[in-house]
Design a protein around this motif. Structure first.
Motif, PDB file in Angstrom:
ATOM      1  N   PHE A 135       0.839  -1.207   0.000  1.00  0.00           N
ATOM      2  CA  PHE A 135       0.000   0.000   0.000  1.00  0.00           C
ATOM      3  C   PHE A 135       0.874   1.258   0.000  1.00  0.00           C
ATOM      4  O   PHE A 135       0.658   2.186   0.775  1.00  0.00           O
ATOM      5  CB  PHE A 135      -0.953  -0.002   1.198  1.00  0.00           C
ATOM      6  CG  PHE A 135      -2.105   0.950   1.040  1.00  0.00           C
ATOM      7  CD1 PHE A 135      -3.106   0.712   0.118  1.00  0.00           C
ATOM      8  CD2 PHE A 135      -2.187   2.103   1.818  1.00  0.00           C
ATOM      9  CE1 PHE A 135      -4.170   1.587  -0.024  1.00  0.00           C
ATOM     10  CE2 PHE A 135      -3.244   2.990   1.684  1.00  0.00           C
ATOM     11  CZ  PHE A 135      -4.243   2.731   0.756  1.00  0.00           C
ATOM     12  N   ARG A 139      -1.854   2.280  -3.314  1.00  0.00           N
ATOM     13  CA  ARG A 139      -2.978   3.169  -3.017  1.00  0.00           C
ATOM     14  C   ARG A 139      -3.694   3.574  -4.303  1.00  0.00           C
ATOM     15  O   ARG A 139      -4.933   3.593  -4.361  1.00  0.00           O
ATOM     16  CB  ARG A 139      -2.478   4.412  -2.281  1.00  0.00           C
ATOM     17  CG  ARG A 139      -3.576   5.431  -1.977  1.00  0.00           C
ATOM     18  CD  ARG A 139      -3.026   6.661  -1.274  1.00  0.00           C
ATOM     19  NE  ARG A 139      -4.047   7.689  -1.123  1.00  0.00           N
ATOM     20  CZ  ARG A 139      -4.939   7.722  -0.142  1.00  0.00           C
ATOM     21  NH1 ARG A 139      -4.928   6.784   0.782  1.00  0.00           N
ATOM     22  NH2 ARG A 139      -5.830   8.693  -0.077  1.00  0.00           N
ATOM     23  N   LEU A 145      -7.352   1.338   6.449  1.00  0.00           N
ATOM     24  CA  LEU A 145      -6.894   2.248   5.411  1.00  0.00           C
ATOM     25  C   LEU A 145      -7.538   3.618   5.581  1.00  0.00           C
ATOM     26  O   LEU A 145      -8.628   3.742   6.150  1.00  0.00           O
ATOM     27  CB  LEU A 145      -7.238   1.690   4.026  1.00  0.00           C
ATOM     28  CG  LEU A 145      -6.651   0.313   3.682  1.00  0.00           C
ATOM     29  CD1 LEU A 145      -7.093  -0.115   2.290  1.00  0.00           C
ATOM     30  CD2 LEU A 145      -5.143   0.333   3.779  1.00  0.00           C
ATOM     31  N   VAL A 186      -8.084  -5.361   5.337  1.00  0.00           N
ATOM     32  CA  VAL A 186      -6.623  -5.331   5.341  1.00  0.00           C
ATOM     33  C   VAL A 186      -6.132  -6.559   6.087  1.00  0.00           C
ATOM     34  O   VAL A 186      -6.548  -6.808   7.225  1.00  0.00           O
ATOM     35  CB  VAL A 186      -6.088  -4.051   6.019  1.00  0.00           C
ATOM     36  CG1 VAL A 186      -4.563  -4.082   6.075  1.00  0.00           C
ATOM     37  CG2 VAL A 186      -6.560  -2.815   5.265  1.00  0.00           C
TER      38      VAL A 186
END
Length: 296
Positions: free
Chosen positions: A11, A16, A43, A52
């Motif tokens: 990430f 992202r 997140l 996640v």
């Protein structure tokens, strides 16, 4: 047709960008993000509800994994995923012999586990090389000059900003292998002005007028100048990356043949869009590693 369930591995900036892009597709669904155990398990918005996990096995059915981790660990991650028979997309930034060895290793793992992989599905390597190949095909026996430059290389120019109807302007310069100077000027026309060449707005500005004014200015006389209209000079200043490709024909290929690609963009966003484009092609591919292309 059911959506493909996608896992994003990592990430960072590319991860992202992939996660954000997956929210707006009709053919792919973001199943979750895999992060290191030391990373936050929630997140930031607008991705706060996305699962996640620390290992992909903790996500439900995964059709494709997008590998968005540093280049030096991509191969290890790819091998682990392929061993689990999960197809992968990768965009590791490597060059030369290291890149070829990287592709070969992923290809060996994909064939061994009868799984599919798409390699080089990013901006570079990936889309940029397709542009360069197209330039070479259209103008052979020449040389493509690639200039990568940050936004900081752009500077305000009072000469252009003083032209009637120009709200703001930025400029930059490059020199070719012979030392010949070429200027690139980006203008934001005042509201009501027309960017279409030959047309005049209420303030009397047009790209024709800007070019004519620069051609008559002592600072620009005798120098090749390209003028581009942009929506916002302020936005252009904030953008951090740019690319320029230029290929000029010779007497053999056609001396008047010239190709110019100039762009400013966010590299992770472009990489993410290429990875998503690659992901939708996975079901139609045979086992093994495939280099990203625009076919299909």
């Amino acid at each position: 047709m059911a959506k493909l369930n996608i896992a994003v591995i990592g990430f960072g900036r590319v991860g992202r960008a992939c996660a954000l892009a997956l929210r707006n597709t009709d053919y792919l669904a973001l199943a979750g993000v895999v992060r290191r155990p030391t990373s936050p398990i929630k997140l930031p918005d607008p991705l706060g509800e996305i699962p996640v996990v620390t290992h992909i096995r903790d996500l439900k059915r995964i059709d494709v994994a997008l590998i968005c981790v540093p280049a030096d660990v991509v191969l290890g991650v790819a091998r682990e995923l392929l061993q689990a028979e999960i197809p992968v997309i990768e965009c590791a930034v490597l060059e030369g012999h290291a890149l070829e060895m990287h592709y070969d290793a992923i290809g060996d793992a994909a064939r061994h586990h009868s799984t599919r992989a798409i390699v080089g599905a990013g901006w570079n390597p990936g889309m940029l090389r397709l542009f360069e190949r197209a330039f070479t095909t259209l103008i052979p026996d020449s040389h493509t000059k690639r200039t990568s430059r940050p936004g900081a290389s752009l500077h305000h120019t009072k000469v252009v900003e003083g032209i009637e109807g120009v709200k703001g302007a930025l400029a930059t310069e490059t020199r070719d292998w012979q030392g010949k100077l070429t200027r690139y000027v980006y203008v934001e026309l005042a509201k009501g002005a027309k960017g279409v060449k030959g047309a005049k707005g209420s303030e009397g500005a047009s790209l024709d007028k800007v070019e004519a004014a620069l051609a008559a200015d002592p600072l620009f006389v005798g120098e090749q100048t390209h003028v581009f209209e942009v929506e916002s000079i302020a936005t252009l200043e904030e953008e951090g990356r740019g690319i320029m490709l230029e290929r000029i024909g010779t007497e053999r290929t056609g001396a008047h043949a010239t190709l110019l690609l100039e762009g400013r963009f966010d590299v992770p966003t472009f990489a993410a869009r290429v990875m998503l484009d690659a992901a939708k092609r996975i079901p139609s591919l045979k086992p093994g590693a495939h280099r990203y292309s625009l076919w299909g």
